[in-house]
Design an enzyme around this catalytic site. Structure first.
Site, short mmCIF file in Angstrom:
data_model
loop_
_atom_site.label_atom_id
_atom_site.label_comp_id
_atom_site.label_asym_id
_atom_site.label_seq_id
_atom_site.Cartn_x
_atom_site.Cartn_y
_atom_site.Cartn_z
N CYS A 380 -24.58 -20.05 -3.74
CA CYS A 380 -26.01 -20.33 -3.75
C CYS A 380 -26.79 -19.07 -3.34
O CYS A 380 -26.87 -18.12 -4.11
CB CYS A 380 -26.32 -21.52 -2.85
SG CYS A 380 -27.95 -22.26 -3.13
N HIS A 514 -22.69 -25.63 -5.14
CA HIS A 514 -21.93 -25.72 -3.89
C HIS A 514 -20.56 -26.36 -4.17
O HIS A 514 -20.38 -27.57 -3.99
CB HIS A 514 -22.69 -26.53 -2.85
CG HIS A 514 -23.89 -25.84 -2.32
ND1 HIS A 514 -23.85 -25.02 -1.20
CD2 HIS A 514 -25.17 -25.81 -2.74
CE1 HIS A 514 -25.05 -24.54 -0.96
NE2 HIS A 514 -25.88 -24.99 -1.90
N GLU A 516 -17.92 -26.30 -2.49
CA GLU A 516 -17.26 -26.82 -1.29
C GLU A 516 -17.44 -28.33 -1.13
O GLU A 516 -16.62 -29.01 -0.48
CB GLU A 516 -17.78 -26.10 -0.04
CG GLU A 516 -19.22 -26.40 0.37
CD GLU A 516 -20.25 -25.50 -0.29
OE1 GLU A 516 -21.37 -25.39 0.24
OE2 GLU A 516 -19.92 -24.88 -1.32
#
Length: 542
Positions: A380, A514, A516
């Protein structure tokens, strides 16, 4: 009909209700049951989207674009079931909806009160959409006795009475502290916490006791006697080396057995915990280790990057290496040479963030990684800073910057004014409210054939979760690609940048989304698995 398990906390906060809920869900799931987890948050914010990460930890974003509590990340990582916007509710959301109804006249002139209107709204939330599940686990945020939590405790008390007998139980998580001067574990905090819970009409069926050493049998008997639970229902929650040991540890202590017994279920299938045993084995028997630097602006509170740190652990699981995390405040690099901090590092990760503070340090981290051929992963904001670094130092655009930091003649990064979500056109401006107005949730991306990321994903079509308000300016694509920064992933309409990678570097990838948020211990995200693999290779060179 679904059975409900309500998980409450006492004595102090941060004992691990979210992890306990997730672990219990994982073990029940391993027994073949369909499980849903939900979170009730008593704070007045509508959602955590506008809260500082240093106040509340990370904001976990779901596929459908909800900004939720970080515990939903634990739920997803432990059960593999994707959460959604109906799995997290706050006092702010409840009151916002009730006030909107009152203004419309939906209550037909009635006096709007906490009981029954607020409690009914909470119960409606808990009840909705559970038809296909065997167990619904509902975590109540905060600590029993907190004034803001009273409507939620009253709601779950009522909810238990609304259901047929035997369809709701209460698990209370408390702390059993060890007093060194006395040489004893003390039961009194738990006794007081249970007394407070019972004073509002809830009698716990199971006590889950966090402790740093085994609870003597005599103390278990004392807790069972004074708290009015069966002795077998006093479950110790010992500290463990990894959060991914928790499902195995709680199963060993009999938590899932006691939950099933409380419901009168005697013929439950045995759990298949092979996946968790494999995860635990890989964690505790690594074949090497790597050092990863996380250069961010919220490093003072590790929960601000919870999903990120866990995804790195998952990458280590995939590669059978231990991942050592080095947390570095990006502001340090604004007045100090990064080299002493990064020379021993095998991979650099620059995560998301908001605002100008610390941005120059993140740019320096990207520059160091590019020049020294150290694996770099920008997520990001970290990807945007890598693009600005490339523009300034390889493409000769000295004034390259982001409009997030103010007006600029070379807006490499600018605010998004419109984008496509499904079949709808979304528009925003710099004057729009901050809450819930970013590009949120799951969006598709098209990857360039033959690119590194297409090889990593094994596909040229992916979907990932987003949470951002600014975007790299596609007008700079030609000049940046001419200087080694490939735009290897874009939105299907080609208007928004999703991924960049350096073609002149061993491993240098930046992503606007993102990744993750979708990583799990038994299913590591491919980008994190590849990043740690690159770091493992780097460790052989350093």
């Amino acid at each position: 009909m679904a059975r409900y398990v309500f998980i409450t906390g006492g004595v102090v906060s941060s004992l691990g209700k979210g992890l306990a809920s997730a672990a219990l869900g994982a073990v029940l799931q391993a027994r073949g049951y369909k499980v849903r987890l939900r979170k009730l948050d008593p704070y007045l914010n509508v959602d955590p989207g506008t809260m500082s990460p240093t106040q509340h930890g990370e904001v976990f974003v779901t596929d459908d674009g909800a900004e939720t509590d970080l515990d939903l990340g634990h739920y997803e990582r432990f059960t593999g079931r994707h959460a959604n916007k109906r799995d997290n509710i706050t006092t702010g959301r409840i009151y916002s909806d009730i006030i909107a109804k009152e203004r419309r006249g939906d209550y037909l002139g009635a006096t709007v009160q906490v009981i029954p209107h607020v409690t009914d709204a909470i119960k409606d939330f808990i009840r909705e959409g559970n038809e296909d599940f065997d167990f619904v686990l509902v975590e109540v945020g905060g600590t029993v006795g907190d004034i803001e939590g009273l409507p939620f405790f009253e709601a779950i008390r009522q909810f238990g009475n609304d259901l047929p007998r035997g369809h709701a139980i209460y698990v209370h998580l408390t702390l059993m502290p060890f007093i060194p001067s006395a040489g004893e574990l003390k039961t009194k905090p738990t006794q007081h916490s249970v007394a407070t819970l019972r004073s509002i009409g809830i009698a716990p069926d199971i006590l889950l006791i966090r402790c740093d050493r085994p609870i003597p049998q005599s103390e278990r008997k004392k807790l069972a006697l004074f708290c009015n639970v069966r002795e077998s229902a006093v479950i110790q929650g010992l500290d463990v080396a990894s959060i991914y040991d928790v499902p195995l540890a709680y199963h060993k202590e009999g938590l899932d057995r006691e939950v099933l017994a409380a419901f009168g279920i005697e013929d439950a299938p045995a759990p298949d915990l092979k996946a968790w045993e494999d995860v635990s084995s890989r964690l505790h028997n690594p074949e090497g280790e790597v050092n990863i630097a996380i250069v961010g602006k919220y490093t003072g509170l590790k929960d601000a990057y919870k999903s990120l740190s866990e995804a790195l652990v998952h990458g280590g699981i995939a590669n059978r290496v231990k991942v050592n995390l080095n947390w570095i405040d990006s502001e340090i690099f604004e007045h100090e040479d990064p080299a002493p901090y990064l020379e021993h590092i095998h991979g650099i990760l620059v995560p998301g963030g908001f605002g100008e503070r610390g941005s120059a340090g993140k740019i320096q981290a990207a520059r160091f990684a590019r020049l020294k051929d150290v694996p770099y992963f920008g997520i990001c904001f970290g990807m945007q800073m890598a693009c600005i670094e490339a523009a300034r130092n390889t493409a000769g655009i000295k004034n390259a910057n982001s409009t997030e930091f103010g007006p600029t003649k070379e807006p490499i990064v600018g605010i998004m004014t419109e984008w496509t979500k499904g079949n709808e056109q979304v528009t925003r401006s710099s004057e729009t409210d901050l809450g819930g107005t970013m590009r949120l949730g799951s969006y598709p991306a098209q990857l360039a054939k033959g690119s590194r990321v297409a090889d990593i994903y094994g596909s040229t079509r992916i979907t990932e979760r987003h949470r951002h308000r600014y975007e790299v300016n596609m007008n700079y694509r030609k000049v940046l690609e001419a200087n080694g920064l490939l735009f290897s992933g874009v939105s299907p309409d080609g208007k928004l940048l999703e991924i960049v990678e350096r073609t002149d570097h061993p491993w240098f990838i930046g992503v606007q989304f993102h990744p993750e948020l979708k990583s799990k211990p038994f299913e590591p995200h491919p980008l994190f698995a590849s990043f740690i693999e690159a770091a493992k290779e780097q460790s052989r060179l350093v």
